[in-house]
Write an enzyme that holds these catalytic residues in place. Structure first.
Site, PDB file in Angstrom:
ATOM      1  N   MET A   1      45.319  38.749  45.238  1.00 21.77           N
ATOM      2  CA  MET A   1      46.205  38.874  46.400  1.00 21.77           C
ATOM      3  C   MET A   1      46.760  40.298  46.467  1.00 21.77           C
ATOM      4  SD  MET A   1      47.910  35.220  47.019  1.00 21.77           S
ATOM      5  CE  MET A   1      49.159  35.260  45.761  1.00 21.77           C
ATOM      6  N   GLY A   2      46.085  41.238  45.806  1.00 22.87           N
ATOM      7  CA  GLY A   2      46.519  42.630  45.873  1.00 22.87           C
ATOM      8  C   GLY A   2      47.724  42.906  44.999  1.00 22.87           C
TER       9      GLY A   2
ATOM     10  N   HIS B   1      44.846  42.802  36.620  1.00 24.11           N
ATOM     11  CA  HIS B   1      43.734  42.695  37.582  1.00 24.11           C
ATOM     12  C   HIS B   1      42.615  43.674  37.206  1.00 24.11           C
ATOM     13  CE1 HIS B   1      47.138  41.569  40.510  1.00 24.11           C
ATOM     14  NE2 HIS B   1      46.358  40.516  40.553  1.00 24.11           N
TER      15      HIS B   1
ATOM     16  N   GLY C   1      42.135  34.598  35.795  1.00 27.12           N
ATOM     17  CA  GLY C   1      42.991  34.829  34.634  1.00 27.12           C
ATOM     18  C   GLY C   1      43.642  33.546  34.137  1.00 27.12           C
TER      19      GLY C   1
ATOM     20  N   GLN D   1      45.521  26.906  37.855  1.00 25.01           N
ATOM     21  CA  GLN D   1      44.637  27.340  38.950  1.00 25.01           C
ATOM     22  C   GLN D   1      43.182  27.418  38.460  1.00 25.01           C
ATOM     23  OE1 GLN D   1      45.526  30.616  41.846  1.00 25.01           O
ATOM     24  NE2 GLN D   1      44.340  31.835  40.421  1.00 25.01           N
TER      25      GLN D   1
ATOM     26  N   SER E   1      52.254  40.665  36.273  1.00 25.39           N
ATOM     27  CA  SER E   1      52.231  39.883  37.508  1.00 25.39           C
ATOM     28  C   SER E   1      52.630  40.784  38.665  1.00 25.39           C
ATOM     29  CB  SER E   1      53.240  38.736  37.396  1.00 25.39           C
ATOM     30  OG  SER E   1      53.490  38.187  38.665  1.00 25.39           O
TER      31      SER E   1
ATOM     32  N   ARG F   1      54.405  39.924  40.942  1.00 24.18           N
ATOM     33  CA  ARG F   1      55.807  39.606  41.257  1.00 24.18           C
ATOM     34  C   ARG F   1      56.790  40.397  40.394  1.00 24.18           C
ATOM     35  NH1 ARG F   1      55.996  34.745  44.267  1.00 24.18           N
ATOM     36  NH2 ARG F   1      53.980  33.712  44.290  1.00 24.18           N
TER      37      ARG F   1
HETATM   38  P1  AMP Z   1      46.804  37.189  41.932  1.00 22.87           P
HETATM   39  O1  AMP Z   1      46.586  38.482  42.645  1.00 22.87           O
HETATM   40  O2  AMP Z   1      48.139  37.046  41.319  1.00 22.87           O
HETATM   41  O3  AMP Z   1      46.398  36.002  42.766  1.00 22.87           O
HETATM   42  O4  AMP Z   1      45.802  37.205  40.689  1.00 22.87           O
HETATM   43  C1  AMP Z   1      44.434  37.408  40.862  1.00 22.87           C
HETATM   44  C2  AMP Z   1      43.729  37.036  39.595  1.00 22.87           C
HETATM   45  O5  AMP Z   1      44.191  37.864  38.534  1.00 22.87           O
HETATM   46  C3  AMP Z   1      43.974  35.578  39.168  1.00 22.87           C
HETATM   47  O6  AMP Z   1      42.789  35.035  38.619  1.00 22.87           O
HETATM   48  C4  AMP Z   1      45.041  35.739  38.123  1.00 22.87           C
HETATM   49  O7  AMP Z   1      45.072  34.680  37.187  1.00 22.87           O
HETATM   50  C5  AMP Z   1      44.623  37.045  37.469  1.00 22.87           C
HETATM   51  N1  AMP Z   1      45.767  37.648  36.788  1.00 22.87           N
HETATM   52  C6  AMP Z   1      46.947  37.993  37.320  1.00 22.87           C
HETATM   53  N2  AMP Z   1      47.771  38.480  36.368  1.00 22.87           N
HETATM   54  C7  AMP Z   1      47.090  38.414  35.205  1.00 22.87           C
HETATM   55  C8  AMP Z   1      47.400  38.740  33.854  1.00 22.87           C
HETATM   56  N3  AMP Z   1      48.594  39.219  33.491  1.00 22.87           N
HETATM   57  N4  AMP Z   1      46.454  38.542  32.923  1.00 22.87           N
HETATM   58  C9  AMP Z   1      45.241  38.023  33.255  1.00 22.87           C
HETATM   59  N5  AMP Z   1      44.892  37.692  34.510  1.00 22.87           N
HETATM   60  C10 AMP Z   1      45.801  37.883  35.471  1.00 22.87           C
END
Ligand code: AMP
Length: 278
Positions: A28-29, A35, A147, A153, A185, A187
């Site tokens: 989600m950027g 990432h 991740g 998820q 994260s 966030r």
């Molecule tokens: P998101 O942009 O938050 O939807 O994350 C995109 C992908 O990156 C998802 O598969 C997440 O689980 C993975 N991800 C986000 N943060 C982490 C992290 N700290 N360690 C490993 N994978 C991550």
């Protein structure tokens, strides 16, 4: 690196290059090092890496959360540009994926979605499954990287692939943390400096819970966590659950290493999740 805003453009180019392996990293950027490590792994294992950047509205149950979610496409592209390898970014508008109606498809993942994130964010996983299926159908990756940060998820996506018989290999990737232990994260950048300084307590608490494992039951550990966060009122504990790592159902007896502990807290109005092997 190439950037596409429409799936039709991306597919027209993809048909020309006929990559044997295409690894998708859906995001989600607001990209961070967590990432980037997923993208690097996908680069090592595939001829072509597809990175999608799309803040999916149907997985947000709280309109304010969607509104406040960081959107940083320009700097995301700069970060990806620095990586060596064949990266194609897909950064669509909602209409390229959802056509007329921005709604989630009804799915039933049974017990897998009835707990933790599924129970606390109504409709979240239907939104996730809808967008992941759309991305798989639009981009036809041979593998996709997810991740363990979003462990539930990951299980939902694996169940989706099995249910819908989608020919893609799901690759789980370990959680990447800051040096102070906080799971990376998008966030985290919404935390104010005071809350950012406190946030490592989430992982520290998971570690302390793990240390209690030998002598205490899951129910005792859970009540210890509840009491602990009552002493730290800046944190609003949403759930702490010790669950079987496959079924994600709450464990009442600890058996070996088949469990994971999951936590969700709010710090101010920022919701953070984490989990560890237990
Ligand atoms: P998101 O942009 O938050 O939807 O994350 C995109 C992908 O990156 C998802 O598969 C997440 O689980 C993975 N991800 C986000 N943060 C982490 C992290 N700290 N360690 C490993 N994978 C991550």
């Amino acid at each position: 690196m190439k950037v596409f805003y429409q799936k039709s453009e991306l597919n027209a180019s993809k048909n020309k290059i006929l990559a044997k392996s295409a690894g998708l990293v859906p995001t989600m950027g607001a990209l961070h090092e967590g990432h980037i490590i997923l993208v690097k792994r996908a680069l090592e294992e595939n001829e072509l890496v597809l990175v999608s950047i799309f803040v999916n509205p149907t997985q947000f149950n709280d309109p304010d959360d969607l509104k406040n979610y960081p959107k940083t496409l320009k700097s995301d592209l700069q970060k990806l540009e620095k990586l060596e390898g064949n990266i194609w970014v897909y950064a669509p508008n909602a209409s390229d994926l959802y056509l007329e109606s921005i709604t989630a498809k009804p799915f039933d993942f049974g017990a897998l979605e009835s707990t933790m994130e599924g129970a606390n964010r109504k409709g979240h996983f239907e939104g996730v499954a809808t967008i992941v299926q759309k991305l798989f159908e639009a981009l036809e990756p041979t593998s996709a990287y997810f991740g363990e940060k979003d462990f539930q998820q990951l299980k939902i996506v694996s169940a989706l692939v099995e249910k819908e018989k989608i020919p893609v290999k799901i690759i789980p990737c370990p959680i990447i943390r800051h040096s102070d232990g906080l799971a990376m994260s998008s966030r985290n950048r919404l935390l104010n400096p005071k809350h950012r300084a406190m946030a490592p307590l989430i992982y520290e608490t998971l570690q302390k819970a793990l240390a209690l494992k030998e002598k205490h039951s899951p129910a005792q550990i859970e009540s210890w966590i509840i009491d602990f966060f009552e002493l730290h009122p800046e944190f609003e504990l949403e759930y702490f659950t010790i669950a079987d790592a496959e079924s994600l159902q709450k464990t009442s007896v600890l058996n070996g290493t088949k469990n994971r502990a999951f936590i969700a807290v709010k710090l101010g109005n920022v919701r953070l999740i984490d989990n560890i092997k237990f």
